[in-house]
Structures are given as C-alpha cells and as structure tokens.
Motif scaffolding. Structure first.
Motif, PDB file in Angstrom:
ATOM      1  N   UNK A   1      27.929 113.805 124.338  1.00 61.52           N
ATOM      2  CA  UNK A   1      28.560 112.713 125.069  1.00 61.52           C
ATOM      3  C   UNK A   1      29.854 112.264 124.424  1.00 61.52           C
ATOM      4  N   UNK A   2      29.967 112.471 123.092  1.00 64.92           N
ATOM      5  CA  UNK A   2      31.201 112.148 122.372  1.00 64.92           C
ATOM      6  C   UNK A   2      32.056 113.391 122.131  1.00 64.92           C
ATOM      7  N   UNK A   3      31.389 114.555 122.054  1.00 63.80           N
ATOM      8  CA  UNK A   3      32.067 115.789 121.644  1.00 63.80           C
ATOM      9  C   UNK A   3      31.765 116.885 122.656  1.00 63.80           C
ATOM     10  N   UNK A   4      32.790 117.662 123.003  1.00 62.23           N
ATOM     11  CA  UNK A   4      32.603 118.810 123.886  1.00 62.23           C
ATOM     12  C   UNK A   4      32.236 120.047 123.073  1.00 62.23           C
ATOM     13  N   UNK A   5      31.544 120.982 123.703  1.00 60.78           N
ATOM     14  CA  UNK A   5      31.061 122.183 123.040  1.00 60.78           C
ATOM     15  C   UNK A   5      32.068 123.314 123.193  1.00 60.78           C
ATOM     16  N   UNK A   6      32.627 123.772 122.059  1.00 68.04           N
ATOM     17  CA  UNK A   6      33.533 124.908 122.023  1.00 68.04           C
ATOM     18  C   UNK A   6      33.055 125.860 120.932  1.00 68.04           C
ATOM     19  N   UNK A   7      33.250 127.168 121.094  1.00 69.96           N
ATOM     20  CA  UNK A   7      32.828 128.111 120.046  1.00 69.96           C
ATOM     21  C   UNK A   7      33.766 128.078 118.844  1.00 69.96           C
ATOM     22  N   UNK A   8      33.195 128.225 117.655  1.00 73.23           N
ATOM     23  CA  UNK A   8      33.961 128.272 116.413  1.00 73.23           C
ATOM     24  C   UNK A   8      33.406 129.387 115.534  1.00 73.23           C
ATOM     25  N   UNK A   9      34.207 129.807 114.565  1.00 74.68           N
ATOM     26  CA  UNK A   9      33.780 130.800 113.586  1.00 74.68           C
ATOM     27  C   UNK A   9      33.863 130.183 112.195  1.00 74.68           C
ATOM     28  N   UNK A  10      33.367 130.921 111.204  1.00 77.65           N
ATOM     29  CA  UNK A  10      33.431 130.433 109.828  1.00 77.65           C
ATOM     30  C   UNK A  10      34.876 130.228 109.380  1.00 77.65           C
ATOM     31  N   UNK A  11      35.795 131.047 109.895  1.00 74.29           N
ATOM     32  CA  UNK A  11      37.210 130.920 109.515  1.00 74.29           C
ATOM     33  C   UNK A  11      37.774 129.552 109.886  1.00 74.29           C
ATOM     34  N   UNK A  12      37.240 128.954 110.945  1.00 76.81           N
ATOM     35  CA  UNK A  12      37.705 127.631 111.363  1.00 76.81           C
ATOM     36  C   UNK A  12      37.289 126.538 110.383  1.00 76.81           C
ATOM     37  N   UNK A  13      36.297 126.835 109.546  1.00 77.75           N
ATOM     38  CA  UNK A  13      35.826 125.847 108.566  1.00 77.75           C
ATOM     39  C   UNK A  13      36.628 125.900 107.267  1.00 77.75           C
ATOM     40  N   UNK A  14      37.407 126.950 107.082  1.00 76.24           N
ATOM     41  CA  UNK A  14      38.130 127.145 105.828  1.00 76.24           C
ATOM     42  C   UNK A  14      39.536 126.564 105.916  1.00 76.24           C
TER      43      UNK A  14
ATOM     44  N   UNK B   1      52.786 111.482 128.689  1.00 78.66           N
ATOM     45  CA  UNK B   1      52.376 112.054 127.410  1.00 78.66           C
ATOM     46  C   UNK B   1      51.929 110.897 126.524  1.00 78.66           C
ATOM     47  N   UNK B   2      50.711 111.004 126.002  1.00 74.84           N
ATOM     48  CA  UNK B   2      50.203 109.908 125.172  1.00 74.84           C
ATOM     49  C   UNK B   2      49.242 110.440 124.117  1.00 74.84           C
ATOM     50  N   UNK B   3      48.944 109.603 123.156  1.00 74.62           N
ATOM     51  CA  UNK B   3      48.015 109.923 122.080  1.00 74.62           C
ATOM     52  C   UNK B   3      46.696 109.192 122.343  1.00 74.62           C
ATOM     53  N   UNK B   4      45.592 109.955 122.352  1.00 73.03           N
ATOM     54  CA  UNK B   4      44.288 109.346 122.577  1.00 73.03           C
ATOM     55  C   UNK B   4      43.462 109.388 121.288  1.00 73.03           C
ATOM     56  N   UNK B   5      42.949 108.234 120.910  1.00 71.04           N
ATOM     57  CA  UNK B   5      42.087 108.140 119.734  1.00 71.04           C
ATOM     58  C   UNK B   5      40.667 108.508 120.142  1.00 71.04           C
ATOM     59  N   UNK B   6      40.177 109.672 119.673  1.00 71.23           N
ATOM     60  CA  UNK B   6      38.930 110.206 120.220  1.00 71.23           C
ATOM     61  C   UNK B   6      38.040 110.810 119.143  1.00 71.23           C
ATOM     62  N   UNK B   7      36.731 110.845 119.449  1.00 69.78           N
ATOM     63  CA  UNK B   7      35.771 111.555 118.602  1.00 69.78           C
ATOM     64  C   UNK B   7      35.810 113.066 118.881  1.00 69.78           C
ATOM     65  N   UNK B   8      36.370 113.448 120.024  1.00 65.78           N
ATOM     66  CA  UNK B   8      36.332 114.844 120.453  1.00 65.78           C
ATOM     67  C   UNK B   8      37.439 115.640 119.765  1.00 65.78           C
ATOM     68  N   UNK B   9      37.303 115.791 118.440  1.00 66.22           N
ATOM     69  CA  UNK B   9      38.262 116.547 117.639  1.00 66.22           C
ATOM     70  C   UNK B   9      37.552 117.721 116.960  1.00 66.22           C
ATOM     71  N   UNK B  10      38.317 118.610 116.351  1.00 65.80           N
ATOM     72  CA  UNK B  10      37.739 119.828 115.757  1.00 65.80           C
ATOM     73  C   UNK B  10      36.732 119.520 114.662  1.00 65.80           C
ATOM     74  N   UNK B  11      36.967 118.490 113.885  1.00 68.35           N
ATOM     75  CA  UNK B  11      36.037 118.155 112.798  1.00 68.35           C
ATOM     76  C   UNK B  11      34.630 117.949 113.325  1.00 68.35           C
TER      77      UNK B  11
END
Length: 389
Positions: A204-217, A160-170
């Motif tokens: 290449x830095x970020x994976x594609x996942x679906x999001x909705x407007x609610x995820x932005x709030x 179990x480890x923490x990875x510092x990545x660009x591939x985050x929800x933001x």
C-alpha cells in the motif's frame, strides 16, 4: 512431499513415482550444475538417484517438490568464509552462527529480515523526494513550458513537481525481497507469518518492482537512511543467490544456492592476502598466455624482485589423489611463469598427498581445512607454503 535433504556430493535414492518425468526434465534443464539425477532399474525396483554437486542451498522445483543441500563444512565456517567475500566484507552474522543446518540458518535469516523491517515500520519508513511529471487541473510545482506550448488548447496543465513518498528504491528493494521469500517454501510456518506481516506492512506504501543483488550494492546512504544499509545487506544475501525461473502462467521456481568451489577460492585468496608476509604480494586470476589465454587462480610474487614464488590452484572437490590433469595443468602454469613452486589446495587431506620434484619445479598438494577454526587452519596452511622460504 517433504523436501529431500542431501549433503554435498552425496546421493539419495527415492521411488520413481515420487518425481514425474516433467520435474526430472526441469531439474536436468535448470539445475544440471547443482543436481545430478539418474534412473536406477534393478531387482529393488525403479528409483531416482539424486546426487548433490558442489553447491549448497535450497531448490524449490515445484509447489510440492523441493531439495535442501547441506554443506559438509560447519555452517559457522560457511558464514565466516562469506565474510571474506567482497560483497559481505566486514559484515558479521553473530545472530545466525549457532545453527547446525543450512535450513535453520536460512529460516532464521528470513526471520531476522522480517523483524528488522517491522521494527523499521514502527519507527518510521524513509521518505524521499521523487520527480514527477503529470498533467493536472491545477498548478503543482512548476509548469512544463515545452509541453504546454505543444498543446496550447489543452485545459489541463503539464506540471513537474517533487513528491515526498515512501515508494522509493530503498523500500522497494526490501518489498521485493520479502515477496521472493514468500513465493518460496523456504521458511517454517512461524517465520512465514513474520515475513507476511512485514510484507503486509509495506503493502500500500510501496509498489512491487524486480531487483537484483547489484541494486543493493554501492548505494548512497545519508543520516536519514543509514539504517537501511544493514537491511539492504540482508536483502543482497538473498537476491545474490536466488534464481527465479519465470514461466508464463506458472508459479516461478525458486533457488537459493552457494557455489562452494567459487566461495572456497575467494576465501583462500582473501585470507592469504590478509596474512601473507609483507614482502609477498598475491594476485588473483592472473592472466597468462600458453597457446591461449589462461587464468591462474592465485599467484604469489616477491614485491621487490617481482619474482614468482608460488603458483596456487584451489580444488574444492576432494579426491583420493591428485589427478593427472590437475598435475599437468598446474605444472604448465609454473613452467610458463618460471616459478619453482606449484601448489594444489584442497579442503581436506588427500589419501595420497603429492610432493613431487622431478626437475626444478616442486609440485605439492596442501590442505586449507574448513572443519575447524579457519584462522588456525589458515596459519597451518601458510606455514606449509612458506616452509622453504
């Protein structure tokens, strides 16, 4: 085929061969609230009559067929109304207010998002620590003891480890929004190039996942990612009003739609709440029982006495006169609330305005216009409401 351009509640006729029966069925099935389509057959030949309903925006029905629905209200006022909605409260559109058509506005909004993303990529994307669970040939982070005990013969080590990545929800929210825009035919060629460039910068830095407007709030922002707030608000503007329809093996359709009746009601309520005299309080979607549960658009009460002063019902679709059904409905609300004033609100003056008092209840039609400065229109409207107070 170039996009069909309509205005709210206006019609356009096109040759029957321009739209296949399958596309017509798709319009009826997926966009019946936004578009009405009828077959006209007479001496002039067979043709489709397409009529826009109370929505404005963009509908991409297929790769070769799209519809733009322009508002009858000036674009700058549509944006000003949006600034009163809860999700965009306090958000300003200064860079996007000087356009004559919704098509120009949406194109510029997409270009603004792409430019902001490219600028962010140049300055550096936000990285965050993501928890990872992985079986490795070496120890990274800490050993997952429970998993290691379950399989003591396994050579590889569960870690179990923490990875510092660009591939985050933001970043994923932005990436998905750019993907949705690229899948549409919303943008001009120049803007499409910009959006593709921004999308490619994240690829290449970020994976594609679906999001909705609610995820932005209601997202948490710190000093490290606070500049993402504006980017996510732009994403929310697209995701809140886009409706992809996914079909196996087919390109998804795409729509960007604003329900003008709902926006008008929300705007009138928010404007009144901000400008009412201090001794009055506004209630939105006020629930009452009249045989069954009903919700009144707006109720205004005296703060001290709790006495109901006004019943207000917004009607976005303009007619020549108040319909008997609308009159009966608003009077029923006023009788149930023992309210002396029932008001129907329209965005334009009626040909035959209503001011009716057959008993203790006065029923009126008033105008909160949208074709001029909204604050001036609101002050005129408020003065008419409170004329007898």
């Amino acid at each position: 085929m170039p996009p069909i351009k309509l205005k709210e509640y206006q019609s356009q006729e096109i040759p029957r061969e321009s739209i296949s029966y399958d596309l017509k069925e798709k319009l009826c099935r997926e966009y019946s609230n936004q578009i009405e389509i009828d077959l006209i057959a007479d001496r002039k030949g067979d043709r489709w009559r397409i009529t826009a309903q109370g929505y404005v925006g963009y509908i991409q029905v297929s790769q070769d067929f799209a519809i733009f629905i322009e508002p009858k209200t000036p674009i700058k006022n549509v944006l000003a109304m949006l600034e009163y909605t809860p999700e965009f409260k306090g958000f300003k559109f200064p860079e996007l207010a000087n356009f004559d058509t919704l098509q120009e506005f949406l194109n510029s909004l997409a270009a603004l998002l792409a430019n902001r993303v490219l600028e962010k990529c140049r300055r550096g994307l936000y990285r965050s620590y993501i928890s990872q669970n992985e079986t490795l040939e070496y120890v990274r982070g800490r050993i997952d003891i429970p998993k290691a005990i379950q399989k003591p013969w396994q050579i590889k080590i569960p870690c179990q480890y923490q990875e510092n990545t660009y591939d985050n929800e933001d970043n994923q929210i932005i990436f998905y929004t750019l993907h949705r825009i690229l899948r549409s035919q919303l943008c001009s060629e120049n803007t499409q190039i910009k959006v593709h460039k921004a999308f490619h910068a994240l690829q290449g830095y970020v994976n594609l996942y679906p999001f909705t407007a609610a995820d932005c709030r209601d997202r948490h922002y710190s000093r490290l990612n606070q500049d993402y707030r504006y980017l996510h608000l732009l994403c929310q503007f697209f995701l809140d009003r886009t409706a992809p329809t996914h079909k196996q093996g087919q390109r998804s359709s795409f729509s960007f739609l604003i329900d003008m009746a709902s926006l008008y009601e929300t705007f009138v309520a928010a404007w009144l709440k901000r400008h009412l005299p201090l001794h009055l309080r506004l209630y939105k979607q006020y629930s009452i029982q009249i045989g069954l549960t009903c919700a009144i658009d707006l109720v205004i009460k005296d703060i001290q006495s709790e006495e109901c002063k006004f019943i207000l019902d917004t009607k976005y679709k303009v007619k020549e006169t108040v319909s008997a059904q609308d009159l009966h409905q608003v009077r029923s609300y006023a009788i149930a609330m023992q309210c002396p004033e029932a008001i129907l609100i329209y965005p334009q003056d009626l040909t035959k305005a209503l001011d009716h008092k057959p008993d203790t209840i006065r029923t009126r039609s008033l105008t909160f216009a949208l074709d001029d400065d909204l604050d001036q229109c609101g002050q005129s409207f408020l003065a008419n409401i409170c004329s007898n107070l």
